[in-house]
Design a protein around this motif. Structure first.
Motif, mmCIF file in Angstrom:
data_model
loop_
_atom_site.group_PDB
_atom_site.id
_atom_site.type_symbol
_atom_site.label_atom_id
_atom_site.label_comp_id
_atom_site.label_asym_id
_atom_site.label_seq_id
_atom_site.Cartn_x
_atom_site.Cartn_y
_atom_site.Cartn_z
ATOM 1 N N GLN A 199 47.316 15.255 29.425
ATOM 2 C CA GLN A 199 46.993 15.408 30.847
ATOM 3 C C GLN A 199 45.629 14.816 31.186
ATOM 4 O O GLN A 199 45.460 14.206 32.233
ATOM 5 N N ARG A 200 44.667 14.993 30.289
ATOM 6 C CA ARG A 200 43.296 14.588 30.627
ATOM 7 C C ARG A 200 42.953 13.198 30.095
ATOM 8 O O ARG A 200 42.259 12.440 30.751
ATOM 9 N N TRP A 201 43.436 12.862 28.882
ATOM 10 C CA TRP A 201 43.051 11.567 28.289
ATOM 11 C C TRP A 201 43.843 10.408 28.886
ATOM 12 O O TRP A 201 43.359 9.293 28.957
ATOM 13 N N MET A 202 45.081 10.663 29.266
ATOM 14 C CA MET A 202 45.927 9.577 29.777
ATOM 15 C C MET A 202 45.666 9.383 31.271
ATOM 16 O O MET A 202 45.778 10.341 32.040
ATOM 17 N N PRO A 203 45.327 8.156 31.689
ATOM 18 C CA PRO A 203 44.936 7.962 33.094
ATOM 19 C C PRO A 203 46.100 7.755 34.055
ATOM 20 O O PRO A 203 45.927 7.933 35.253
ATOM 21 N N SER A 204 47.281 7.369 33.564
ATOM 22 C CA SER A 204 48.312 6.876 34.478
ATOM 23 C C SER A 204 49.704 7.361 34.068
ATOM 24 O O SER A 204 50.225 6.998 33.007
ATOM 25 N N THR A 205 50.312 8.170 34.924
ATOM 26 C CA THR A 205 51.672 8.640 34.674
ATOM 27 C C THR A 205 52.632 7.454 34.610
ATOM 28 O O THR A 205 53.528 7.407 33.749
ATOM 29 N N ALA A 206 52.452 6.478 35.485
ATOM 30 C CA ALA A 206 53.351 5.317 35.511
ATOM 31 C C ALA A 206 53.265 4.536 34.194
ATOM 32 O O ALA A 206 54.284 4.071 33.666
ATOM 33 N N ALA A 207 52.059 4.393 33.655
ATOM 34 C CA ALA A 207 51.903 3.669 32.394
ATOM 35 C C ALA A 207 52.587 4.410 31.252
ATOM 36 O O ALA A 207 53.204 3.804 30.371
ATOM 37 N N LEU A 208 52.504 5.719 31.282
ATOM 38 C CA LEU A 208 53.128 6.538 30.251
ATOM 39 C C LEU A 208 54.660 6.427 30.336
ATOM 40 O O LEU A 208 55.341 6.325 29.303
ATOM 41 N N ARG A 209 55.205 6.415 31.564
ATOM 42 C CA ARG A 209 56.653 6.241 31.742
ATOM 43 C C ARG A 209 57.103 4.877 31.205
ATOM 44 O O ARG A 209 58.180 4.742 30.599
ATOM 45 N N SER A 210 56.290 3.872 31.473
ATOM 46 C CA SER A 210 56.599 2.514 31.024
ATOM 47 C C SER A 210 56.647 2.471 29.486
ATOM 48 O O SER A 210 57.551 1.883 28.882
ATOM 49 N N TRP A 211 55.689 3.136 28.844
ATOM 50 C CA TRP A 211 55.647 3.191 27.378
ATOM 51 C C TRP A 211 56.878 3.915 26.834
ATOM 52 O O TRP A 211 57.531 3.456 25.895
ATOM 53 N N SER A 212 57.179 5.043 27.443
ATOM 54 C CA SER A 212 58.289 5.862 26.967
ATOM 55 C C SER A 212 59.616 5.100 27.056
ATOM 56 O O SER A 212 60.447 5.140 26.137
ATOM 57 N N LYS A 213 59.797 4.365 28.138
ATOM 58 C CA LYS A 213 61.024 3.577 28.315
ATOM 59 C C LYS A 213 61.131 2.505 27.216
ATOM 60 O O LYS A 213 62.204 2.305 26.623
ATOM 61 N N ARG A 214 60.010 1.856 26.939
ATOM 62 C CA ARG A 214 59.977 0.810 25.918
ATOM 63 C C ARG A 214 60.278 1.413 24.539
ATOM 64 O O ARG A 214 60.990 0.825 23.726
ATOM 65 N N VAL A 215 59.747 2.596 24.286
ATOM 66 C CA VAL A 215 59.872 3.207 22.960
ATOM 67 C C VAL A 215 61.267 3.811 22.754
ATOM 68 O O VAL A 215 61.820 3.750 21.645
ATOM 69 N N ARG A 216 61.869 4.349 23.792
ATOM 70 C CA ARG A 216 63.242 4.860 23.654
ATOM 71 C C ARG A 216 64.176 3.759 23.154
ATOM 72 O O ARG A 216 65.063 3.995 22.329
ATOM 73 N N ALA A 217 63.970 2.534 23.648
ATOM 74 C CA ALA A 217 64.839 1.410 23.287
ATOM 75 C C ALA A 217 64.705 1.030 21.810
ATOM 76 O O ALA A 217 65.569 0.341 21.261
ATOM 77 N N LEU A 218 63.633 1.501 21.155
ATOM 78 C CA LEU A 218 63.406 1.140 19.746
ATOM 79 C C LEU A 218 64.174 2.055 18.791
ATOM 80 O O LEU A 218 64.287 1.754 17.605
#
Lengths: 256, 256
Positions: free
Chosen positions: B193-212
């Protein structure tokens, strides 16, 4: 390394050091500052290991190295504060002020001497140098680091802004001050667009800083804004969208 | 320091090292990894100066320190890569892979030996260890650093995720793996919650990683997700809002 006195009063002076012609090209250029008082000196973002010897040498023109009583780290990056173990060696009683989020991280630099690291809470705090100079740590979170502070001096109205206002200058730009704002923009646009993660956080910082009515804004890379360039810079910042990636995936700030 | 073999095949093995009982409390705990091949070893996020001696010592159980041919830095933080000058001393030919954004910054650690730092472009790149092991640097920008990468091994399907999935564990949690996901959440919620600046960036990462279709997700702090906990973690992440300040000013992600 060049240096200049930015402000001088009976209680304290602000010194800027930078534009080292001997710096190797692969190391990002940084501006170093010193707030010198008769009761001790504070260094905001004392810099990286690489430039420590030249900062130390230049500083001796204004005070004795043993006068350094405090370090302020706007955030945790190597160019900001990897010289920490060297300062702790030289000045064992120095206090280091940094966001509560990074104390455990910069302790990785500190080589067993982390006891003197002081946590700044998210809302900021006053930082005293001796009995007559009181500075304020001003929140600059997510600009770019998650825990990030600017440092304001209410007496001189100088703001040390860390990476906000930073510019990546070519070696041909030797002035420590912004001389031609419109030309300067080309050196700072890309940095802000890519390094800064959150447009909303930048707007929040800008609003807070406008209220301070700064005489100068001093970034850690690039050149110092003074006079009318302070407002020009804040106006420019308020029109900028950041969090922009350089490849063809939608940038996080747009995808939100 | 403890260590375990996470994966073993004729071409390479993954080692995790961590939970050092002798670590001083003020230094944030980190997990170190090694990808050992007959043609050389790569260390993802080799760690801070403070823990260098113990990482080196533990690593010798699996390979000779001189076998280290590459370092990968997910980003520029001191706990990630301030040991760089020591590794460069020990292994002068080592290559260091890091986001193009941070090469000039980590050069502040490098003490005049920055020539071997290799820029990763924003879209990522393959990283080879010898002739038979090919890893991929996977974009993780703004999670938390502006230039940030995870490291994926298509053979073992192990993902080294840097600070994504990190947890700040009490000393009583000694397992290198997540054993009880629901209990583990309490140790990672505040960090994200505090270290990560961007919810959208985190969603983008998660989508990329699910595909792996990862077999394991290995963060640099906390514990390793394996089996069904991989999907549990990604589901949890996709329901989280980040960029949250701890004081009463509206958080940037909410104010956008």
């Amino acid at each position: 390394m060049r240096s200049e006195v930015l402000y001088e009063s009976p209680t304290h002076s602000w010194i800027v050091m930078g534009r080292d012609p001997d710096k190797r090209d692969e190391v990002i250029d940084t501006n170093e500052f010193a707030i010198v008082t008769p009761e001790g000196t504070l260094l905001p973002d004392p810099g990286g290991i690489e430039i420590f010897p030249r900062v130390l040498s230049e500083l001796t023109r204004y005070c004795s190295p043993e006068d350094v009583v405090a370090l302020f780290a706007s955030h945790q990056d190597p160019d900001i504060v990897s010289s920490l173990p060297m300062w702790l060696d030289l000045c064992p009683n120095v206090k280091t002020y940094v966001s509560w989020m990074w104390t455990g991280f910069i302790a990785h630099f500190a080589m067993g001497r982390a006891a003197s690291i002081i946590e700044i809470p998210d809302e900021g705090m006053p930082i005293n140098i001796g009995s007559r100079v009181r500075l304020n740590a001003v929140p600059a979170h997510y600009c770019h680091a998650s825990g990030n502070f600017s440092l304001f001096d209410p007496a001189s109205r100088i703001l040390f802004s860390g990476d906000v206002g930073a510019a990546l200058l070519p070696n041909s730009e030797t002035s420590l001050f912004v001389e031609d704002f419109d030309k300067h923009v080309r050196y700072m646009r890309g940095f802000h667009q890519r390094w800064m993660p959150s447009t909303a956080a930048l707007r929040s910082w800008s609003k807070r800083v406008r209220a301070l009515n700064c005489s100068m804004i001093c970034p850690q890379h690039g050149a110092i804004f003074r006079g009318e360039d302070v407002t020009r810079f804040l106006d420019w910042l308020d029109a900028l969208e950041v969090g922009r990636l350089t490849w063809d995936e939608a940038a996080p700030s747009k995808a939100a």
